[in-house]
Motif scaffolding. Structure first.
Motif, short mmCIF file in Angstrom:
data_model
loop_
_atom_site.label_atom_id
_atom_site.label_comp_id
_atom_site.label_asym_id
_atom_site.label_seq_id
_atom_site.Cartn_x
_atom_site.Cartn_y
_atom_site.Cartn_z
N ARG A 449 0.59 -1.42 0.13
CA ARG A 449 0.11 0.06 0.62
C ARG A 449 0.25 1.10 0.24
O ARG A 449 0.75 2.49 -0.53
N GLU A 453 1.10 3.72 -2.67
CA GLU A 453 0.36 5.02 -2.81
C GLU A 453 1.78 6.29 -3.28
O GLU A 453 1.31 7.34 -4.14
N VAL A 500 -6.04 1.85 -2.34
CA VAL A 500 -5.56 2.72 -2.64
C VAL A 500 -5.22 2.01 -4.18
O VAL A 500 -5.04 3.01 -5.73
#
Length: 1016
Positions: A449, A453, A500
């Motif tokens: 993640r 991002e 995300v």
């Protein structure tokens, strides 16, 4: 004899003038100066006569007397400079220049006179230069008081504004002279003027000569500006001529103070309004005004960024940001390593988000400056080497997604990449392969993640730049890897990683030609799946729906081909599942399907597919004999309303929605309201409607239908709105159903002519339509409609329909233009209200009519609103209606959601609450009966606090303080937790302008102070 008379007439005014001069000079009176100036302006005296009358004073051996004489002349000139002739200006300039050599007590008055002459339009060429040379040579400016130094700066400002070319003729001598004037200035009022002068010197291309460094030093000594509030406990303003000391770095400072100027300000009641930000911005404008300061300023900025003072760091980074707009590679070249080191350190180590944000902004500006510089063919491109340094210091941290420097490094790289297309291409090309590799290297969802991002941040930057050639786009070579990575994230069990992934998919889709047809099909499939996750706590579902709406705008064909068929099938399954009552899970999928249909209705071509689906579903909510739940119908209406809202920005799509949905909804409602329907198989439409009949006429469902109709009407053009009105209004007045689909009904629709209760309830739908029309749309048969509405508003048996008619009447009344027709409607309404209030059976309906008509008039500031408000207020004492009247004040002061709204084109004045408060609260506070106090509380609750506090009547403030006093009789254990808060709050009314309020505040605060003390 005649000659003697004439001489006497001349001598008389001169004698009066001499008397005024004597009073001013010797009597130390200030009034005569204004009198002399007034006489000069009126033509009673000339300036020459004033000089002649001052003759002995101007030549007096006593300096104070000479000073008073010149002061009088200067005050007259300040008021009369526009009356001067050129030859008078010449003589006065010569006189004042000569007096600059006089005693120091005379100088302030001389400067005031020169300021007056600097404003004269009759000033001959060359005299401005002469005056400034005299000041530079004869006056030691920094030995003067603040007000006199301010006068010198004003003279310079005036001449720069009106005699620019003359002053430029002085060359660098003018700059040097000003530097001497400014050097050592320590008062903020003067510094504001001085900084503006320096800025004009640079921006208007005055010659700086060899004094560039000196000019920089005389201004930069105040950087960074900081304030120390003067006399926080003092409530008395400083006199105009009292000094506000400022210390600057070119004077000796105690060890450790560094290079910071401290200005001592006056208290918060400063009448000059000088703010710290004013001086900061003025100084910054000077420092960032020319590249010629770069070699001196950049080392100073680096020093301040590296200091420990937060304000110095912020000011320095903001100044660097401003400088990059005027600097080039030449100015920055030697300082780039140090600047990058300082910015990197602040972002890596800072504990302040503001410093980090300013550091990133400065880095972005530096990179943009290097990107925009025009280079010679043989010159070094500093951008590549600068970006290489950034990559070298940050790249390796991206391989450590669990370490604390990963995000600071990503932010620095993204700040630089966001500066230009070149920078973005350079950094993205180096960073994306590394991040893609790291995503596959790490298996934990939280690490993935973080990496995704960061990738998302770089992808967003690509949207800022356009590339004509598809092959030039930096992301083209990473397309397959990025899509695969996003689809992996969308199938990961981690909700956070899925979120995300959805955001990344949306950004990828916004890139032109990046997603292939196969990618789009996969993406639509994933979004469909995520929209129906049963275990999801709504977060992924909401994000998937939002992403679907965004991408459907860009790729309507893909969503029409791959998503809408699935949603249509899901909708049909939902109907059968709900008919079998298969449980809440099926219902949840059904409602999510409705949400998805409305979410993707962001393109006109999709709306033409989703709208019929939703309307058909509403018509066929239940094919069996099971009556659908009202919540299901409301859910369909909510989806329809969301589609209407999305269509409001596209006129063609909006009109399609209106002409398709509104007649259909009216037809459904009319069919449901027909009396005596059976389930005979004559019409499928009738059969379905017979099942829906009971549900469609429920209050909640009618309100939902009305919201759809209103939303589908507010944005119509006047021409289309009028076209629609010609069908809907006759439907209610004449029963004309010709414009409705399936218009073969088993009975007549006559909601106003002895119609059934169900038909009368449909007036709520009429209200939604006509009260959403633009004001300039002519409503057919308006007079008849208003009378029918008024008649139904006082009918018995159905409060819902009578209230709907009342709202409709009030909404139309609010939009009606001034004139006889409006007056007739108002008179009719007043008569109806009075008759109803006098009748025991219709009092509630008459009260509701009075309330809504009053609101309609209050909103538009109609003169009759005062009379109706008084009548309404009189009902507060009514035994039957008093409580409802008190609650009615809440409606009068609040914003409605269905009628009388700005969105519905109602006439709503911006300050109607404040005006209502001012006009009516005095009457409310004169009585302490419960209904009056309740009404007052509703008014106060709806009024903005900044407006309420200054206007709160004295009686209300006193009553509030008495209440606070009375509360001290409650048990001490209950009150003690609130004691500090109450004591602080009661401090403010101690300074109230009303003595009685102050008295109550002292009494109440004293009791709260004693609360809990021994013996209390």
């Amino acid at each position: 004899m005649a000659a003697a008379t004439a001489l006497g007439e001349v001598a008389a005014p001169m004698g009066a003038l001499c008397g005024l001069v004597q009073d001013f000079v010797m009597g130390q009176q200030e009034g005569p100066a204004d009198q002399v100036a007034a006489d000069v302006k009126s033509g009673g005296y000339t300036v020459l006569q004033v000089v002649e009358a001052l003759g002995s004073s101007l030549e007096n051996p006593e300096p104070r007397t000479r000073a008073r004489g010149i002061q009088l002349l200067s005050q007259v000139l300040l008021q009369c400079h526009s009356l001067l002739l050129e030859k008078e200006v010449v003589h006065l300039i010569l006189f004042y220049e000569d007096r600059l050599k006089d005693h120091h007590l005379v100088i302030p008055s001389v400067l005031q006179g020169l300021r007056a002459l600097s404003l004269s339009v009759a000033l001959p060429p060359g005299l401005a230069v002469s005056v400034l040379k005299a000041i530079f040579q004869e006056v030691h400016v920094q030995s003067l008081l603040q007000v006199d130094r301010h006068t010198v700066f004003s003279i310079i400002t005036n001449f720069m504004r009106s005699r620019e070319e003359e002053l430029k003729g002085l060359g660098a001598d003018f700059t040097f002279g000003f530097i001497q004037v400014m050097d050592g200035e320590k008062d903020p009022r003067n510094l504001l003027l001085a900084f503006r002068i320096v800025h004009d010197l640079i921006s208007k291309d005055y010659s700086l000569g060899p004094f560039v460094e000196e000019l920089f030093e005389v201004t930069s000594c105040y950087f960074p500006i900081d304030f120390t509030p003067y006399g926080r406990s003092c409530h008395q303003a400083l006199p105009l001529n009292m000094e506000w000391p400022l210390s600057a770095h070119h004077r000796p400072l105690p060890q450790g103070w560094g290079h910071t100027a401290t200005i001592v300000l006056r208290p918060p009641n400063d009448p000059y309004g000088i703010q710290r930000e004013d001086l900061i911005l003025s100084l910054r404008a000077v420092l960032a005004s020319t590249p010629r300061f770069a070699e001196f300023l950049l080392p100073l900025l680096i020093e301040k960024v590296d200091s420990e003072i937060l304000s110095a760091k912020l000011d320095s980074l903001q100044t660097l940001n401003a400088c990059c707009a005027v600097y080039g590679q030449k100015e920055l070249k030697d300082f780039l390593p140090s600047l990058w080191a300082s910015i990197r350190r602040e972002v890596f180590q800072t504990a302040s988000e503001r410093v980090e944000a300013e550091g990133l902004a400065a880095l972005r500006s530096l990179t943009a400056c290097l990107s925009c510089s025009v280079l010679r063919a043989d010159a070094e491109d500093l951008l590549d080497s600068f970006l290489s340094s950034i990559l070298q210091d940050c790249r390796h941290h991206l391989c450590e997604p669990d370490m604390k420097l990963v995000w600071p490094s990503a932010k620095l790289l993204q700040a630089a990449a966001g500066a230009s297309a070149r920078a973005c291409e350079h950094i993205t090309g180096n960073v994306l392969p590394l991040l893609l590799e790291q995503f596959h290297k790490h298996s934990q969802s939280n690490q993935r993640r973080t990496i995704l991002e960061m990738i998302l941040g770089f992808l967003k930057l690509q949207q800022k730049w356009s590339y004509e050639d598809r092959d030039e786009r930096p992301l083209s070579s990473f397309k397959d890897q990025l899509c695969a990575l996003v689809f992996m994230a969308l199938t990961d069990p981690s909700t956070q990683l899925q979120l995300v992934g959805i955001r990344t998919l949306t950004v990828l889709g916004a890139q032109p030609d990046l997603l292939s047809a196969e990618d789009l099909e996969l993406a639509v499939g994933h979004l469909y799946r995520l929209s129906f996750l049963e275990e999801d706590p709504q977060s992924c579902t909401v994000a998937a729906l939002e992403a679907s709406g965004t991408l459907a705008t860009l790729y309507p064909g893909a969503f029409s081909s791959h998503l809408l068929p699935k949603l249509a099938e899901e909708l049909l399954k939902g109907e059968s599942d709900m008919a079998r009552a298969d449980g809440p899970t099926k219902c949840s999928r059904h409602f999510r399907c409705l949400q998805a249909l409305s979410a993707v209705s962001t393109h006109p071509s999709i709306v033409k597919e989703t709208l019929p689906l939703l309307l058909q579903h509403l018509c066929q909510a239940n094919k069996g004999n099971t009556v659908p739940e009202s919540s299901e119908v409301v859910a369909v209406c909510q989806s329809l309303q969301q589609v209407a809202e999305k269509c409001q920005q596209e006129p063609e799509s909006y009109w399609y929605f209106h002409k398709t949905a509104v007649p259909c909804l009216f037809a459904l409602a009319v069919q449901a309201a027909m009396p005596g329907l059976t389930s005979s198989p004559q019409s499928c439409f009738k059969k379905e409607s017979s099942v829906l009949r009971k549900v469609l006429l429920e209050d909640e469902v009618l309100a939902a239908l009305a919201s759809v109709i209103g939303t589908a009407t507010t944005h119509l053009s006047p021409e289309l709105a009028a076209q629609s009105a010609t069908g809907i209004v006759p439907l209610f007045l004449d029963g004309n159903t010709s414009f409705l689909p399936e218009n073969s009904f088993p009975g007549q629709f006559q909601p106003f002519q002895d119609g059934s209760s169900g038909q009368r309830r449909l007036v709520a739908l009429l209200t939604a339509f006509v009260c959403s029309l633009p004001r300039n749309v002519e409503i057919p048969q308006l007079n008849r409609l208003m009378r029918e509405l008024l008649k139904q508003s006082c009918s018995h048996g159905c409060p819902f329909s009578s209230t709907a008619a009342t709202k409709c009447f009030a909404g139309l009344l609010n939009k009606q233009p001034p004139g006889q027709e409006l007056d007739d409607f108002l008179q009719l309404a007043v008569d109806t209200v009075e008759a109803g209030l006098a009748s025991g059976s219709s009092r509630n309906q008459a009260f509701t009519l009075l309330l809504w008509v009053t609101k309609a008039l209050v909103l538009r500031y109609h003169p009759l609103s005062a009379c109706l408000t008084t009548r309404f207020m009189g009902l507060l004492s009514d035994p039957e209606l008093g409580c409802a009247a008190a609650d009615g004040f809440s409606l009068l002061m609040s914003d409605c959601t269905d009628v009388l709204t700005r969105a519905g084109h109602a006439d709503v004045r911006i300050m109607f609450r404040q005006r209502f408060f001012t006009d009516n609260v005095p009457a409310l506070v004169q009585d302490v009966k419960p209904n009056y106090l309740k009404g007052l509380s509703h008014v106060l609750n709806r009024l903005p606090k900044p407006v309420l506090l200054p206007e709160l009547p004295t009686a209300v403030r006193i009553a509030a303080l008495q209440c606070m006093h009375a509360l001290t009789r409650l048990p001490t254990s209950v009150l003690l937790p609130y004691k500090p808060q109450v004591i602080r709050a009661l401090a403010k009314p101690l300074d109230d302008k009303k003595r009685l309020v102050r008295k109550e505040a002292v009494s109440a605060r004293g009791e709260w102070f004693l609360l809990g003390s021994p013996g209390s």
